[in-house]
Design an enzyme around this catalytic site. Structure first.
Site, short mmCIF file in Angstrom:
data_model
loop_
_atom_site.label_atom_id
_atom_site.label_comp_id
_atom_site.label_asym_id
_atom_site.label_seq_id
_atom_site.Cartn_x
_atom_site.Cartn_y
_atom_site.Cartn_z
N TRP A 27 0.82 -1.21 0.00
CA TRP A 27 0.00 0.00 0.00
C TRP A 27 0.85 1.26 0.00
CZ3 TRP A 27 -4.50 -0.08 -1.96
CH2 TRP A 27 -5.28 -1.25 -1.89
N ASP A 78 -1.83 6.51 6.24
CA ASP A 78 -2.91 5.70 5.66
C ASP A 78 -3.25 4.66 6.72
OD1 ASP A 78 -4.51 3.87 4.38
OD2 ASP A 78 -3.13 3.47 2.71
N LYS A 114 -12.88 -1.52 5.55
CA LYS A 114 -12.21 -2.50 6.41
C LYS A 114 -12.84 -2.49 7.81
CE LYS A 114 -9.55 -2.63 2.81
NZ LYS A 114 -8.30 -1.94 2.62
C1 LIG Z 1 -7.86 -1.27 1.37
C2 LIG Z 1 -6.77 -0.28 1.52
C3 LIG Z 1 -6.72 0.84 0.72
C4 LIG Z 1 -7.77 1.01 -0.28
O1 LIG Z 1 -8.07 1.41 -1.22
P1 LIG Z 1 -9.36 1.58 -2.12
O2 LIG Z 1 -8.95 2.61 -3.05
O3 LIG Z 1 -10.44 2.02 -1.16
O4 LIG Z 1 -9.61 0.25 -2.73
C5 LIG Z 1 -5.70 1.76 0.89
N1 LIG Z 1 -4.77 1.56 1.84
C6 LIG Z 1 -4.80 0.48 2.63
C7 LIG Z 1 -3.77 0.31 3.68
C8 LIG Z 1 -5.80 -0.47 2.49
O5 LIG Z 1 -5.86 -1.54 3.29
#
Ligand SMILES: *Cc1c(COP(=O)(O)O)cnc(C)c1O
Length: 363
Positions: free
Chosen positions: A101, A175, A199
């Site tokens: 991420w 994030d 989540k």
């Molecule tokens: C799920 C998640 C995202 C998500 O992104 P979407 O654009 O909502 O699919 C971003 N960062 C993290 C750490 C996640 O777990």
């Protein structure tokens, strides 16, 4: 009603009480004669839902008054562009890359300014965390980005860094999509936090942004108005139509969290659930989690069978016992159990029992 245990990484399990309440209110919210999804976002009914959700979230996460809570859209990945459009001033940004991420955030930010990697755990397959003292922070960075829970690799930052003590005056951007509301946040160390709702907060479609007021005035001219934090804040998240039903659902989750005892109680439960599962994995001969112990996520537990040929049998056996969505992310393989706030302890106990039985009886 006995529903299966759902270990999905997201969209993910919701509290059953919340789903039941939403079902009961579906056709007629509080005598209004309307479903929440049929209401004007500017009418008094929805405005009351919105204000309650804002107040409950501020209380749950102890968000100080000098931070705005924005209910936006686009998900975590839109924020990977929206944050640099609002904060970078087209200059430099520091990224701590700890998994998929933060890697994505780094790659996207480079379209809006000069993104640099201050530290990375790529060399060990994203299984440890680089110590803050080792980060190569730049004094001219407009912000420092950190993903505080890497949903795919299962590493979690258990203490936010104090950037000032590291010689940086840049705001910290986190994030916290996949562990929001599972633990307290030290807001004195944060400039901006964002999370997709799917989540731990509610249905997909709602994106939470918590931003310190002094960061609202830095947007690039190219930033779309609907994604300009200042415009969104000035209009109480109603610059354009917000994701009303998702806000309502998240509001029900916030009330559920308060009834359960708030974030402190939820955090204690998260610790108990995670240690139950990690202990079972560590004690077994068949399963393995490769993340360093002090960096392990309480929310997302990736694990592998030492005999991958058994993966399919493991998953189908789990499904037969009422345990869903345990397959690991395609980029990592193996299994992943996500233990979000709405996963009851009994679900983790059932999983641990299954791990033991499957290991004992495997062919
Ligand atoms: C799920 C998640 C995202 C998500 O992104 P979407 O654009 O909502 O699919 C971003 N960062 C993290 C750490 C996640 O777990």
């Amino acid at each position: 009603m006995n529903r299966p245990y759902n270990f999905s990484a997201g969209p993910a399990v919701m509290p059953q009480e919340v789903l039941s309440q939403a079902a009961a209110e579906m056709l007629d919210w509080h005598g209004s004669g309307m479903s929440v999804m049929e209401m004007s976002h500017r009418g008094q009914e929805f405005v009351s839902i919105y204000e309650q959700a804002q107040a409950d979230l501020r209380e749950l996460l102890a968000i100080p008054v000098n931070f705005k809570i924005l209910f936006m859209q686009g998900g975590g990945q839109a924020e990977n562009a929206v944050v640099p459009m609002n904060l970078s001033r087209g200059g430099t940004m520091d990224f701590v890359v700890t998994g998929s991420w933060s890697q994505k955030s780094y790659a996207e930010a480079g379209r809006y300014g000069s993104a640099r990697i201050a530290a990375s755990n790529l060399a060990d397959g994203h299984t440890t965390l680089p110590r803050p003292a080792s980060w190569q922070l730049h004094t001219d960075a407009s912000y420092v980005h950190l993903c505080t829970n890497e949903t795919i690799h299962g590493v979690e930052i258990h203490e936010l860094p104090d950037l000032r003590s590291l010689g940086s005056s840049a705001p910290l951007v986190i994030d916290f999509s996949s562990h929001v509301a599972s633990r307290a946040v030290d807001w004195s160390r944060v400039g901006l936090a964002f999370a997709g709702a799917q989540k731990n907060l509610g249905p997909a479609g709602l994106t939470l942004v918590v931003v310190r007021e002094d960061l609202l005035d830095r947007a690039l001219a190219i930033c779309p108005s609907a994604f300009n934090y200042h415009a969104v804040a000035d209009n109480q998240s109603m610059f354009n139509t917000p994701p009303t039903y998702a806000i309502y659902m998240a509001g029900l989750v916030f009330q559920w969290l308060k009834r359960e005892g708030g974030v402190a109680t939820i955090e204690a439960r998260a610790v108990a659930k995670a240690s139950l599962l990690y202990d079972a994995i560590d004690r077994s001969q068949l399963y393995v989690n490769r993340v360093a112990r002090d960096c392990r996520s309480r929310m997302n537990v990736p694990f592998f069978l030492r005999e991958p040929a058994l993966d399919a049998a493991f998953l189908s056996g789990a499904r037969e016992r009422g345990m869903l969505q345990l397959k690991g992310h395609k980029s990592v393989g193996g299994m992943r159990a996500s233990l979000y706030n709405a996963m009851p302890l009994q679900g983790v106990q059932a999983l641990v029992e299954y791990l033991r039985d499957f290991e004992k009886h495997r062919a």
